[in-house]
Design a protein around this motif. Structure first.
Motif, short mmCIF file in Angstrom:
data_model
loop_
_atom_site.label_atom_id
_atom_site.label_comp_id
_atom_site.label_asym_id
_atom_site.label_seq_id
_atom_site.Cartn_x
_atom_site.Cartn_y
_atom_site.Cartn_z
N ARG A 1 0.83 -1.20 0.00
CA ARG A 1 0.00 0.00 0.00
C ARG A 1 0.86 1.25 0.00
NH1 ARG A 1 -3.67 2.27 4.94
NH2 ARG A 1 -4.24 4.21 3.94
N THR A 2 1.90 1.26 0.83
CA THR A 2 2.76 2.45 0.88
C THR A 2 3.55 2.62 -0.40
OG1 THR A 2 4.39 1.12 2.10
CG2 THR A 2 2.97 2.56 3.39
N THR B 1 1.22 4.27 -2.66
CA THR B 1 1.12 5.68 -2.24
C THR B 1 2.26 6.50 -2.83
OG1 THR B 1 0.03 5.07 -0.18
CG2 THR B 1 1.08 7.22 -0.25
N ASN C 1 -0.25 7.70 5.10
CA ASN C 1 -1.59 8.28 5.15
C ASN C 1 -1.56 9.78 4.88
OD1 ASN C 1 -2.87 5.85 5.71
ND2 ASN C 1 -2.66 6.07 7.92
N VAL D 1 -1.15 10.32 1.20
CA VAL D 1 -2.41 10.07 0.49
C VAL D 1 -3.28 11.33 0.55
CG1 VAL D 1 -4.60 8.82 0.58
CG2 VAL D 1 -2.46 7.57 0.79
N TRP D 2 -3.38 11.93 1.73
CA TRP D 2 -4.20 13.12 1.92
C TRP D 2 -3.63 14.31 1.14
CZ3 TRP D 2 -8.85 14.34 3.06
CH2 TRP D 2 -9.19 15.62 3.51
N THR E 1 -1.74 14.26 -1.50
CA THR E 1 -1.88 14.00 -2.94
C THR E 1 -3.31 14.24 -3.40
OG1 THR E 1 -0.12 12.34 -2.81
CG2 THR E 1 -1.51 12.29 -4.77
N ARG E 2 -4.28 13.85 -2.57
CA ARG E 2 -5.69 14.05 -2.91
C ARG E 2 -6.00 15.55 -3.03
NH1 ARG E 2 -9.15 11.02 1.11
NH2 ARG E 2 -8.24 9.27 0.00
#
Length: 203
Positions: free
Chosen positions: A4-5, A8, A161, A164-165, A167-168
């Motif tokens: 997952r990372t 990411t 995490n 992810v935030w 990048t969003r």
């Protein structure tokens, strides 16, 4: 979790790849594929009589000022704006003078509106550049954490995490920028269409 990372990291790198290279070096903060034209050229939108004698005077006329505000607002449909112009000029004692005053006001108001949009785009671009630098730094930090002999999974997850935030938000802003990049052209087209309506009425 390692998979997952890794995803990411790849998403973060993809988000910022190629970002920050302006199409026109004269305007390093301009984010749009459309060329930046700082101001609308009067000659490009007005073929009517000269406006030199009415420059700035539209603000002194309360009726014209109110009409300019209504016509310049993008929420006012173009057809409704054109109808309002026709009605106003048909009731004017001097159509030509009133038409010139009205267009002078529209030219000033829409140029100012356009500048505001363009300045906003450049402000967001600077924020995006800062965000891209942060994503790049955090991506490298995440890669370093993963490469440690005894990786701290809690730190990896936390930073993953966070990336992810970030990048969003970066992608959301980029999508908004693409949409807003169309606005200056829409303002140009609106001013041209309204100017043509005024010219047709005063000819």
């Amino acid at each position: 979790m390692r998979f997952r990372t890794t995803i990411t990291i790849l998403v973060a790198i993809a988000a910022i790849s190629g970002y920050g290279h302006a199409a026109d070096p004269r305007y390093p903060d301009w984010p749009c594929v459309q060329a930046k034209v700082p101001e609308i050229s009067l000659a490009a939108v007005w073929a009517g009589p000269p406006l030199d004698d009415v420059s700035g005077k539209w603000k002194d006329d309360a009726k014209v000022s109110a009409l300019v505000a209504k016509l310049a607002a993008r929420r006012t449909p173009l057809e409704e704006a054109q109808k309002a112009i026709t009605e106003y000029l048909n009731g004017a004692a001097d159509k030509t003078a009133s038409g010139k005053l009205l267009f002078a006001g529209l030219f000033d108001a829409l140029n100012a509106q356009r500048s505001q949009v363009m300045n906003g785009l450049e402000r967001v671009t600077r924020k995006q550049r800062e965000a891209a630098d942060k994503i790049r730094t955090d991506t490298l930090a995440l890669q370093a954490l993963q490469g440690e002999t005894a990786p701290d999974q809690a730190k990896i997850d936390e930073l993953g995490n966070q990336l992810v935030w970030q990048t969003r938000i970066f992608e959301d802003r980029r999508n908004v920028i693409k949409f807003v990049c169309e606005v200056p052209t829409a303002i140009d087209q609106r001013l041209f269409a309204l100017g043509r309506t005024i010219q047709q009425e005063i000819e």
